[in-house]
Scaffold this motif. Structure first.
Motif, PDB file in Angstrom:
ATOM      1  N   SER A  54       0.851  -1.191   0.000  1.00  0.00           N
ATOM      2  CA  SER A  54       0.000   0.000   0.000  1.00  0.00           C
ATOM      3  C   SER A  54       0.885   1.239   0.000  1.00  0.00           C
ATOM      4  CB  SER A  54      -0.924  -0.002   1.219  1.00  0.00           C
ATOM      5  OG  SER A  54      -0.183  -0.051   2.405  1.00  0.00           O
ATOM      6  N   GLY A  55       0.619   2.109  -0.942  1.00  0.00           N
ATOM      7  CA  GLY A  55       1.392   3.344  -1.044  1.00  0.00           C
ATOM      8  C   GLY A  55       2.698   3.134  -1.783  1.00  0.00           C
ATOM      9  N   ASP A  56       3.430   4.205  -1.929  1.00  0.00           N
ATOM     10  CA  ASP A  56       4.726   4.165  -2.593  1.00  0.00           C
ATOM     11  C   ASP A  56       5.815   3.880  -1.569  1.00  0.00           C
ATOM     12  OD1 ASP A  56       3.760   4.786  -5.149  1.00  0.00           O
ATOM     13  OD2 ASP A  56       3.692   6.929  -4.670  1.00  0.00           O
ATOM     14  N   PRO A  57       6.932   3.302  -2.014  1.00  0.00           N
ATOM     15  CA  PRO A  57       8.030   3.045  -1.074  1.00  0.00           C
ATOM     16  C   PRO A  57       8.586   4.338  -0.489  1.00  0.00           C
ATOM     17  CG  PRO A  57       8.402   1.921  -3.171  1.00  0.00           C
ATOM     18  CD  PRO A  57       7.223   2.833  -3.356  1.00  0.00           C
ATOM     19  N   ALA A  58       8.854   4.315   0.803  1.00  0.00           N
ATOM     20  CA  ALA A  58       9.488   5.444   1.488  1.00  0.00           C
ATOM     21  C   ALA A  58      10.993   5.203   1.489  1.00  0.00           C
ATOM     22  CB  ALA A  58       8.961   5.533   2.916  1.00  0.00           C
ATOM     23  N   PRO A  59      11.789   6.251   1.657  1.00  0.00           N
ATOM     24  CA  PRO A  59      13.243   6.039   1.737  1.00  0.00           C
ATOM     25  C   PRO A  59      13.592   5.045   2.844  1.00  0.00           C
ATOM     26  CG  PRO A  59      12.725   8.378   1.596  1.00  0.00           C
ATOM     27  CD  PRO A  59      11.421   7.662   1.789  1.00  0.00           C
ATOM     28  N   VAL A  60      14.663   4.301   2.628  1.00  0.00           N
ATOM     29  CA  VAL A  60      15.124   3.341   3.629  1.00  0.00           C
ATOM     30  C   VAL A  60      15.677   4.144   4.803  1.00  0.00           C
ATOM     31  CG1 VAL A  60      16.744   1.467   4.120  1.00  0.00           C
ATOM     32  CG2 VAL A  60      15.668   1.630   1.861  1.00  0.00           C
ATOM     33  N   PRO A  61      15.105   3.950   6.004  1.00  0.00           N
ATOM     34  CA  PRO A  61      15.591   4.718   7.152  1.00  0.00           C
ATOM     35  C   PRO A  61      16.997   4.286   7.563  1.00  0.00           C
ATOM     36  CG  PRO A  61      13.876   3.168   7.812  1.00  0.00           C
ATOM     37  CD  PRO A  61      14.012   3.064   6.330  1.00  0.00           C
ATOM     38  N   GLY A  62      17.683   5.188   8.251  1.00  0.00           N
ATOM     39  CA  GLY A  62      19.019   4.872   8.762  1.00  0.00           C
ATOM     40  C   GLY A  62      18.949   3.708   9.733  1.00  0.00           C
ATOM     41  N   GLY A  63      20.059   3.061   9.931  1.00  0.00           N
ATOM     42  CA  GLY A  63      20.102   1.948  10.859  1.00  0.00           C
ATOM     43  C   GLY A  63      20.017   0.586  10.200  1.00  0.00           C
ATOM     44  N   PHE A  64      19.649   0.544   8.921  1.00  0.00           N
ATOM     45  CA  PHE A  64      19.585  -0.742   8.227  1.00  0.00           C
ATOM     46  C   PHE A  64      20.957  -1.163   7.711  1.00  0.00           C
ATOM     47  CE2 PHE A  64      15.078   0.084   8.229  1.00  0.00           C
ATOM     48  CZ  PHE A  64      14.521  -1.180   8.314  1.00  0.00           C
ATOM     49  N   GLY A  65      21.854  -0.217   7.519  1.00  0.00           N
ATOM     50  CA  GLY A  65      23.202  -0.527   7.058  1.00  0.00           C
ATOM     51  C   GLY A  65      23.370  -0.346   5.565  1.00  0.00           C
ATOM     52  N   THR A  66      24.617  -0.267   5.148  1.00  0.00           N
ATOM     53  CA  THR A  66      24.920  -0.036   3.732  1.00  0.00           C
ATOM     54  C   THR A  66      24.482  -1.203   2.864  1.00  0.00           C
ATOM     55  OG1 THR A  66      27.157  -0.901   4.050  1.00  0.00           O
ATOM     56  CG2 THR A  66      26.879   1.488   4.191  1.00  0.00           C
ATOM     57  N   GLU A  67      24.467  -2.417   3.426  1.00  0.00           N
ATOM     58  CA  GLU A  67      24.027  -3.575   2.649  1.00  0.00           C
ATOM     59  C   GLU A  67      22.599  -3.364   2.138  1.00  0.00           C
ATOM     60  OE1 GLU A  67      26.661  -4.926   6.068  1.00  0.00           O
ATOM     61  OE2 GLU A  67      24.789  -3.818   5.938  1.00  0.00           O
ATOM     62  N   TRP A  68      21.751  -2.901   3.017  1.00  0.00           N
ATOM     63  CA  TRP A  68      20.347  -2.720   2.649  1.00  0.00           C
ATOM     64  C   TRP A  68      20.133  -1.474   1.814  1.00  0.00           C
ATOM     65  CZ3 TRP A  68      17.305  -6.623   2.677  1.00  0.00           C
ATOM     66  CH2 TRP A  68      17.548  -7.666   3.565  1.00  0.00           C
ATOM     67  N   SER A  69      20.849  -0.404   2.087  1.00  0.00           N
ATOM     68  CA  SER A  69      20.643   0.820   1.298  1.00  0.00           C
ATOM     69  C   SER A  69      21.054   0.602  -0.156  1.00  0.00           C
ATOM     70  CB  SER A  69      21.380   2.008   1.910  1.00  0.00           C
ATOM     71  OG  SER A  69      22.759   1.772   1.957  1.00  0.00           O
ATOM     72  N   ARG A  70      21.983  -0.327  -0.418  1.00  0.00           N
ATOM     73  CA  ARG A  70      22.409  -0.609  -1.785  1.00  0.00           C
ATOM     74  C   ARG A  70      21.380  -1.419  -2.561  1.00  0.00           C
ATOM     75  NH1 ARG A  70      24.674  -4.639  -4.503  1.00  0.00           N
ATOM     76  NH2 ARG A  70      24.999  -5.961  -2.694  1.00  0.00           N
ATOM     77  N   VAL A  71      20.668  -2.334  -1.908  1.00  0.00           N
ATOM     78  CA  VAL A  71      19.781  -3.250  -2.633  1.00  0.00           C
ATOM     79  C   VAL A  71      18.294  -2.986  -2.431  1.00  0.00           C
ATOM     80  CG1 VAL A  71      21.506  -5.089  -2.608  1.00  0.00           C
ATOM     81  CG2 VAL A  71      19.726  -5.035  -0.840  1.00  0.00           C
ATOM     82  N   ALA A  72      17.933  -1.992  -1.649  1.00  0.00           N
ATOM     83  CA  ALA A  72      16.515  -1.713  -1.400  1.00  0.00           C
ATOM     84  C   ALA A  72      16.094  -0.422  -2.095  1.00  0.00           C
ATOM     85  CB  ALA A  72      16.246  -1.614   0.095  1.00  0.00           C
ATOM     86  N   ARG A  73      14.962  -0.491  -2.767  1.00  0.00           N
ATOM     87  CA  ARG A  73      14.376   0.703  -3.410  1.00  0.00           C
ATOM     88  C   ARG A  73      13.681   1.584  -2.383  1.00  0.00           C
ATOM     89  NH1 ARG A  73      11.468  -1.778  -8.763  1.00  0.00           N
ATOM     90  NH2 ARG A  73      13.389  -2.293  -9.850  1.00  0.00           N
ATOM     91  N   GLY A  74      13.287   0.983  -1.279  1.00  0.00           N
ATOM     92  CA  GLY A  74      12.611   1.730  -0.228  1.00  0.00           C
ATOM     93  C   GLY A  74      11.889   0.792   0.711  1.00  0.00           C
ATOM     94  N   LEU A  75      11.254   1.372   1.706  1.00  0.00           N
ATOM     95  CA  LEU A  75      10.476   0.639   2.693  1.00  0.00           C
ATOM     96  C   LEU A  75       9.013   0.767   2.294  1.00  0.00           C
ATOM     97  CD1 LEU A  75      10.950  -0.900   5.388  1.00  0.00           C
ATOM     98  CD2 LEU A  75      10.362   1.232   6.545  1.00  0.00           C
ATOM     99  N   ILE A  76       8.342  -0.373   2.154  1.00  0.00           N
ATOM    100  CA  ILE A  76       6.949  -0.355   1.708  1.00  0.00           C
ATOM    101  C   ILE A  76       6.055  -1.004   2.761  1.00  0.00           C
ATOM    102  CG2 ILE A  76       7.167  -2.524   0.401  1.00  0.00           C
ATOM    103  CD1 ILE A  76       5.304  -1.073  -1.696  1.00  0.00           C
TER     104      ILE A  76
END
Length: 146
Positions: free
Chosen positions: A98-120
């Motif tokens: 539901s809704g558009d992906p939001a930016p990946v919040p801090g704390g997930f690490g560089t591994e996740w920021s590289r492979v995630a389009r966002g938090l949905i």
């Protein structure tokens, strides 16, 4: 966005990928190692006489492979005309986002920021929406892009 999403877990995090990008879910059979392949490529396997490159998603993100148990199934996706079997920790379900992906919040690490389009947001809770080409590129992709 009310797309269907395939839900999975990688490194104890709930992830999602668009169902339209998923060709099938298979029982992973024999995986034949490929000499000189990067460590995140487990090898190749076959699905209905089609060769699939098997990607260990944890290693592709830069995580230690021994920390988590692998599901006996794999998610088959096609990226840029090639088919891949994604080894993940667990396949959960199919649900809607539901809704558009939001930016990946801090704390997930560089591994996740590289492979995630966002938090949905989904019916079963929040999930990291995967960028399949970035995941398949492996952990060295960040260094190569710099």
């Amino acid at each position: 966005m009310n797309d269907l999403l395939v839900m999975a877990q990688i490194a104890s995090r709930r992830c999602a990928m668009h169902a339209q990008d998923v060709e099938s879910v298979i029982e992973i059979g024999t995986v034949t190692p490929v000499p000189r392949a990067p460590a995140f490529i487990s090898g190749i396997t076959a699905m209905r006489s089609q060769a699939l490159t098997v990607i260990d998603c944890r290693r592709a993100m830069g995580f230690d492979p021994g920390q988590f148990a692998l599901d006996h199934r794999a998610i088959v996706v096609a990226v840029a005309g090639y088919s891949y079997a994604l080894r993940i920790d667990m396949i959960e379900d199919i649900t809607t986002g539901s809704g558009d992906p939001a930016p990946v919040p801090g704390g997930f690490g560089t591994e996740w920021s590289r492979v995630a389009r966002g938090l949905i947001e989904t019916r079963v809770g929040p999930a990291l929406l995967l960028d399949l080409p970035a995941l398949i590129a492996g952990p060295d992709a960040l260094g190569a892009a710099a």
